[in-house]
Write an enzyme that holds these catalytic residues in place. Sequence first.
Site, PDB file in Angstrom:
ATOM      1  N   HIS A  81       0.840  -1.204   0.000  1.00 36.07           N
ATOM      2  CA  HIS A  81       0.000   0.000   0.000  1.00 36.07           C
ATOM      3  C   HIS A  81       0.872   1.251   0.000  1.00 36.07           C
ATOM      4  O   HIS A  81       1.885   1.310   0.680  1.00 36.07           O
ATOM      5  CB  HIS A  81      -0.898   0.002   1.242  1.00 36.07           C
ATOM      6  CG  HIS A  81      -2.085   0.898   1.122  1.00 36.07           C
ATOM      7  ND1 HIS A  81      -2.004   2.274   1.143  1.00 36.07           N
ATOM      8  CD2 HIS A  81      -3.411   0.603   0.984  1.00 36.07           C
ATOM      9  CE1 HIS A  81      -3.209   2.788   1.027  1.00 36.07           C
ATOM     10  NE2 HIS A  81      -4.087   1.799   0.933  1.00 36.07           N
ATOM     11  N   GLY A 162       3.877  22.753  10.219  1.00 33.19           N
ATOM     12  CA  GLY A 162       5.220  22.202  10.337  1.00 33.19           C
ATOM     13  C   GLY A 162       6.175  22.737   9.292  1.00 33.19           C
ATOM     14  O   GLY A 162       5.794  23.462   8.372  1.00 33.19           O
ATOM     15  N   GLY A 171       8.323  10.438   8.514  1.00 33.84           N
ATOM     16  CA  GLY A 171       7.698  10.920   7.300  1.00 33.84           C
ATOM     17  C   GLY A 171       6.727  12.043   7.561  1.00 33.84           C
ATOM     18  O   GLY A 171       6.938  12.891   8.431  1.00 33.84           O
TER      19      GLY A 171
END
Length: 555
Positions: A81, A162, A171
């Site tokens: 995925h 961020g 990540g």
Amino acid sequence: MKLIECVPNISEGRNKSIINEIANQVKQVSNVHLLDIDPGFDTNRTVITFVGQPEPVLEAAYLLIKKASELIDMRNHTGEHSRMGSTDVCPLIPVKNISMQECVDISKKLAKKVSEELSIPVFLYENSASNIERVNLANIRKGEYEGMFEKIKKDNWKPDFGKSENNVKNGAIAIGAREFLIAYNINLNTFDKKIATDIALDIREAGRAKRDKNGNIIRDKSGKILKKPGSLKFCKAVGWYIDEYNQAQVSINLTNYKKTSIFKTFEEVRNEARKRGARVTGSEIVGLMPLDSLLDCGKYYLKKQNRSTGIPEKDILNIAIQSLGLSDISTFDINEKIIEYRIDEQQKSFKNFKVEELVDLTSMGTPTPGGGSISALAGAFAMALSSMVANLSFAKKGLEKHNKLHIEIAEKSQEFKDRLIKLIDLDSNSYDLVLAAIRLPKKTQEDIDYRFKEIEKATIYAAEVPLEILEISVNSFKLIDKLCDIGNPNSITDIGVGLYLLYSTSRGASMNVKINAYNLTDNHKKSFIKKLQKLDKLADEQFIKTKIKIEKILK
């Protein structure tokens, strides 16, 4: 009560101990219910589902994302995925009594907290998206974890929260509010996958390719295939054959069931199947569903049968289950498949007691259930009688002109009855909260101040619950009164019993508001007493008015 569902997808589907440690973060937060953990070995991904009140869900989501950031290292992750972070995506979904905008606001609070405290860049998607390109999650995730190191530096792919730096270990993450997605399969009496596929192409919003009279696909000047839209919006569908069932299915995702309902989809597939010489044999829900999505189906089929919709909730659900054939392949269990019922199953409730058990429990030397809870119970019985009389009057010869009002009264009575049943538990719980506050430590001045505030807060809630019982009873008098005018005269004694039960409810609730309000500081006490005086006066006036009507009919 406001309910939000949260369905974070974490990038770990093989190590059960890691999965469980992450999922167990949810269990640390009160008023949040962990409903499902669905790991995939090949995808190396787990979908976790929990539901609860807004602020607790926000806290649980943050704790889960934090624990995932500690235990999952994206530098070592592989799987089928696509993914871009240790927690890849975290959607927030309105389930009950909460707007999409509220969920958007909560998603932004969560995104801010994740970026600031965990140093993980956050992209907002779906209804929370900051621009059209970020609505679709696939656009954000394109390039995945490995490609995000360069992608995030581009001006058009700066994170919403961020720094423009991919977190080496964790990540990035997508957070957003979206509608509830219902996975719904409709069964056909054929093993021909082509029929199912053909139906799917005709109903899905994306439709099928346009063709000329010779059957050739039509394209625009740039070579893009032109599409003929399908009949249902907010619908994605494919046809497939299921070996296990030896039959074809139309597999459907309803992305907004409030605009394209389950029953509308079911009826559309029935019509399309009939055109092709096939027949729908039933259907199935994959995963969980909100209560209102199935109640709407039951009410639709009751109306088609010219029957009253003012009947108990479970009877409406049973009509929906039968009409949609939801038990065609396997038994449909409302306690497993409906979110609100799944939550109720996890909680101790007086409503699950047998009559004798509840009476015996009340008779014991314990403070709960007490007068407040029994007041709510009396009101629930009053509204049950109100609904009964309205339904007995519906379509009765000579009363047909009032059918619309009969249904409205029956439905409203059911609504009040269901709320009063919930208030039986809430009243007992409010007493427990007061006791818990009283038992707080009082060794220091800080302890004493905190204890005082908690007692005040708990006592306010303990007064608010019976106040709501009183408000419902005052509104319920109007239903009983109207039934005197348009109800079946043979049921006048049932109306009378309902009236006296309702008056007992109002008096009992009033006393319970008083006893709590008198323990509050002056401002709060005055506010409650003012409301009480107005409601008590209305209750007395309406009781006397309806009592006179009933006595005249009995004579």
